[in-house]
Design an enzyme around this catalytic site. Structure first.
Site, PDB file in Angstrom:
ATOM      1  N   ARG A   1       0.792  -1.229   0.000  1.00 49.28           N
ATOM      2  CA  ARG A   1       0.000   0.000   0.000  1.00 49.28           C
ATOM      3  C   ARG A   1       0.827   1.283   0.000  1.00 49.28           C
ATOM      4  NH1 ARG A   1      -3.175  -3.737   2.260  1.00 49.28           N
ATOM      5  NH2 ARG A   1      -2.293  -3.454   4.308  1.00 49.28           N
TER       6      ARG A   1
ATOM      7  N   ASP B   1     -13.752 -12.225  12.138  1.00 50.09           N
ATOM      8  CA  ASP B   1     -12.692 -11.557  11.370  1.00 50.09           C
ATOM      9  C   ASP B   1     -12.958 -10.053  11.268  1.00 50.09           C
ATOM     10  OD1 ASP B   1     -10.432 -11.094   9.804  1.00 50.09           O
ATOM     11  OD2 ASP B   1     -11.359 -11.783   7.954  1.00 50.09           O
TER      12      ASP B   1
HETATM   13 CA    CA Z   1      -8.300 -11.061   8.745  1.00 49.36          CA
END
Ligand code: CA
Length: 712
Positions: free
Chosen positions: A129, A314
């Site tokens: 990134r 998550d």
């Molecule tokens: Ca993850």
């Protein structure tokens, strides 16, 4: 007496003058709005540019000034740094480019030569990134976990450190380093595979380690690193989380706050995802899914706010954080803004972490609300999936992921790429049958049943919430949408707002669009023919304002694979996933050719060896080891090879690829550590069967029974 020196050419900076960004320049970034000095433009990371040369009245005249083909079809996610007419950015495999911001002419290129086999260790593509630029150096973190300082003028390596504590674990780095106070800060990823998260500060000058902060406790039988780890360990109850890793990786957002000399860490999900395995006695599992404030100089803990106590889905809180000064309920506050995966938009007081707001910004079913008194979410008990599979919104890709938002403080709005993107959660079969969970060192360790995911989806299709993508102008204080653009695919790009009254956004359809920030009206649109994830930036060079964006999708959504139907709207599946840097200016007149359509035919399959029991076994292994990159039901999302379209030569060496790793140098490592040759044969037969099924459908010989099987 010496001969007179030749005058340097205009626009040709002397090497000693390149990349001279320092703390003062970033703190005073508003005095040089033509540059983009840090990841989110300034330390506040609002990604809102004060430039106005390109504005509502003339944006229709925007055209390509220059472009650069990046020679990759893996996702590009980088935010370029622009300083003094030079642009520094990264592409796939952590490669770094320094180019002229006016022409794209390359000043230098640096390749950290990440071993391509490392691609298998990355959950979410071989992306990067971006870099940090500071005092004549460029800092990049490589996919394989090194932090590297380069000479900003030449690209030559000055120092390199290994940031990884345990090279037997699948750690990776995809995030951009941040710099402040003479230090470089970097975290890592890997929670899907099973690691323990931490952030390290290094001396920017020589790479010496200054401090390290672990985000989750290790083995409680060993000494704790600091009092906070002892405190955190009390919130993990039962279980042996440290064997899997615990998670809590800081793979994206680290923000420096000059007002308090604080560093905020956006902390990720648990390893494994499922809390009943990770911490069977309950508990909040600090500091998972939290925003943690540290002293930037010492790494000492100051405060934390946990967005998702006892994370079970998550739900990382690693999404970009922005800092702002804002009036909240009549009081001037220094606030931190974040839209993490869990679907609530948080406004915190950054002096002490006090929760001020937590409004939902997309469809949220896992919790009904966040109680502003206790600061805790109110979970929906009906969606507890310990016993039975449940559809939950958001799913693991989040209601918002790393794709940048833009904060318009004057308007009190955030321009936010959001999504309704569910997952059917079901506990892994082996744990359901035995109550035992064993770490798989060579694969994902989520605690969910991914092997049978196709069957679970088919069994629960009737209740599947419809996936959707959005660009929203969202008021974080009231929770209201000012305007909403609905996009047919959910996995779209980051956002840039400007004082020219514009919101720039690239989407999965390949359209790079300038919206009127007042009402979302489309004012300009350019077809890049490539799906986008990266955030646009804007800068000024030689008195001319430019807007730039990198094209190419993939990233965390490799798993979902090909969207259905109609695929034809998805640019990277229709054309190609061409990594390219596009730079626009008013009156830009560079023409790009329209790419050819992909050949989407599926070749005839040799079905002689294929039988039902092999298909069934192969499907389980495919979903455990192959599907996360090559796509659900063997339909690739465009960035990675679509196995239905393998040619005869590739079929012949299938086991050599899967077991022996003969394509390791192309990014496809071997899986001999987790698969036997006979299991690879089964996978091969499953792939052939799926290819044959879709070929028959494409020829009109069969009904598309899997057509609706997607969460596109
Ligand atoms: Ca993850």
């Amino acid at each position: 007496m010496t001969a007179p020196q030749a005058q340097p050419e205009i626009n040709e900076p002397s090497p000693a003058m390149i990349g001279l960004i320092d703390d003062e320049r970033i703190k005073n970034a508003e005095s040089e709005p033509g540059n983009w000095l840090a990841y989110g433009r300034t330390y506040e990371e609002q990604r809102f540019s004060p430039l106005t040369q390109i504005n509502k009245s003339n944006v229709a005249d925007l055209g390509v000034a220059w472009y650069k083909d990046m020679g990759t079809n893996r996702a590009l996610e980088s935010t370029p740094i622009v300083v003094d007419d030079l642009m520094f950015f990264t592409t796939s495999w952590s490669r770094v480019y320094a180019v002229s911001a006016l022409t794209g002419e390359e000043l230098w290129f640096y390749d950290p030569k990440v071993p391509r086999e490392w691609g298998r260790r990355a959950c979410c593509d071989v992306v990067n990134r971006g870099v940090a630029v500071y005092k004549g150096k460029v800092y990049v973190a490589s996919l394989d976990g090194r932090l590297i300082a380069l000479n900003a003028a030449t690209g030559e390596k000055i120092w390199e450190v290994d940031t990884i504590t345990d090279r037997d674990r699948f750690y990776t780095i995809t995030g951009a380093p941040r710099v402040a106070n003479g230090k470089v800060f970097i975290g890592n990823g890997g929670a899907e595979y099973g690691v323990r998260g931490y952030v390290t500060a290094y001396d920017a000058e020589n790479g010496d380690q200054v401090w390290r902060f672990f985000t989750v406790p290790g083995d409680p039988a060993l000494p704790f690193e600091n009092p906070q780890m002892e405190m955190a360990a009390k919130t993990w109850k039962g279980g042996e989380w440290w064997k899997v890793g615990g998670g809590g990786t800081v793979w994206n957002s680290i923000v420096y706050d000059p007002d308090f000399n604080q560093l905020y860490l956006g902390v990720g999900n648990g390893s494994p995802w499922t809390r009943v395995i990770r911490s069977p006695g309950g508990g909040d599992n600090l500091f998972l899914s939290s925003i943690v404030a540290l002293d930037a100089d010492t790494g000492a803990y100051k405060w934390h706010y946990q967005t998702t106590p006892g994370d079970n889905w998550d739900y990382t809180a690693v999404q970009d954080m922005a800092l702002a000064d804002m009036e909240v309920d009549g009081v001037d506050r220094k606030v931190l803004l974040q839209a993490p995966k869990n679907g609530f938009f948080y406004v915190l007081d950054r002096s002490d972490g006090e929760l001020l707001r937590a409004n939902p910004f997309a469809t949220v079913t896992w919790a009904s609300e966040v109680d502003l008194v206790t600061g805790r979410p109110v979970e929906n008990p009906e969606l507890d999936y310990t016993e039975n599979a449940k559809w939950v919104l958001p799913g693991p890709l989040g209601a918002h992921n790393w794709q940048a938002m833009s904060v318009d403080v004057d308007a009190g709005l955030v321009y936010l790429p959001a999504q309704d993107n569910p997952l059917i959660y079901e506990m892994v079969d082996t744990w359901k049958e035995t109550g035992i969970y064993k770490r798989n060192p060579g694969g994902w360790n989520t605690g969910l049943e991914f092997g049978r995911i196709t069957q679970i989806l088919i069994d629960n299709l009737a209740e599947q919430p419809t996936p959707k993508g959005y660009l929203k102008a969202f008021d974080p204080l009231t929770g209201e949408d000012r305007w909403v653009i609905e996009i047919p695919h959910y996995w779209n790009g980051g956002v840039l707002g400007t004082s020219g009254g514009l919101v720039f956004h690239g989407d999965a359809l390949g359209m790079f669009t300038a919206y009127d920030k007042e009402n979302g009206e489309i004012l300009w649109q350019y077809n890049t023919y490539t799906s986008m994830l990266a955030p646009p930036i804007t800068f000024e060079a030689d008195g001319v304002q430019y807007v730039s964006i990198l094209t190419g999708t993939g990233g965390g959504d490799l798993f979902s694979g090909e969207p259905l139907p109609p695929v034809s709207e998805h640019a990277s599946l229709t054309y190609n996933n061409s990594g390219r840097l596009l730079v626009f200016k008013l009156g830009g007149a560079v023409e790009l050719s329209v790419p050819n359509h992909r050949d989407r035919t599926i070749p005839a399959q040799d079905m002689a060896e294929v039988n039902d029991s092999a298909i069934a076994r192969g499907e389980l292994h495919y979903n455990e080891y192959c599907g996360f990159c090559h796509g659900l039901v063997v339909r690739s999302g465009g960035a990675i090879a679509d196995l239905r379209r393998m040619n005869d030569a590739t079929h012949e060496v299938f086991n050599q690829i899967v077991i022996d790793g003969i394509y390791g140098s192309k990014g496809m490592a071997g899986f001999a550590d987790v698969l036997t040759p006979s299991q690879a044969d089964d996978i091969h037969q499953f792939v052939r069967a799926r290819a044959n099924q879709d070929r028959e459908v494409s020829l009109g010989n069969k009904k598309p029974e899997l057509a609706q099987l997607t969460w596109q």
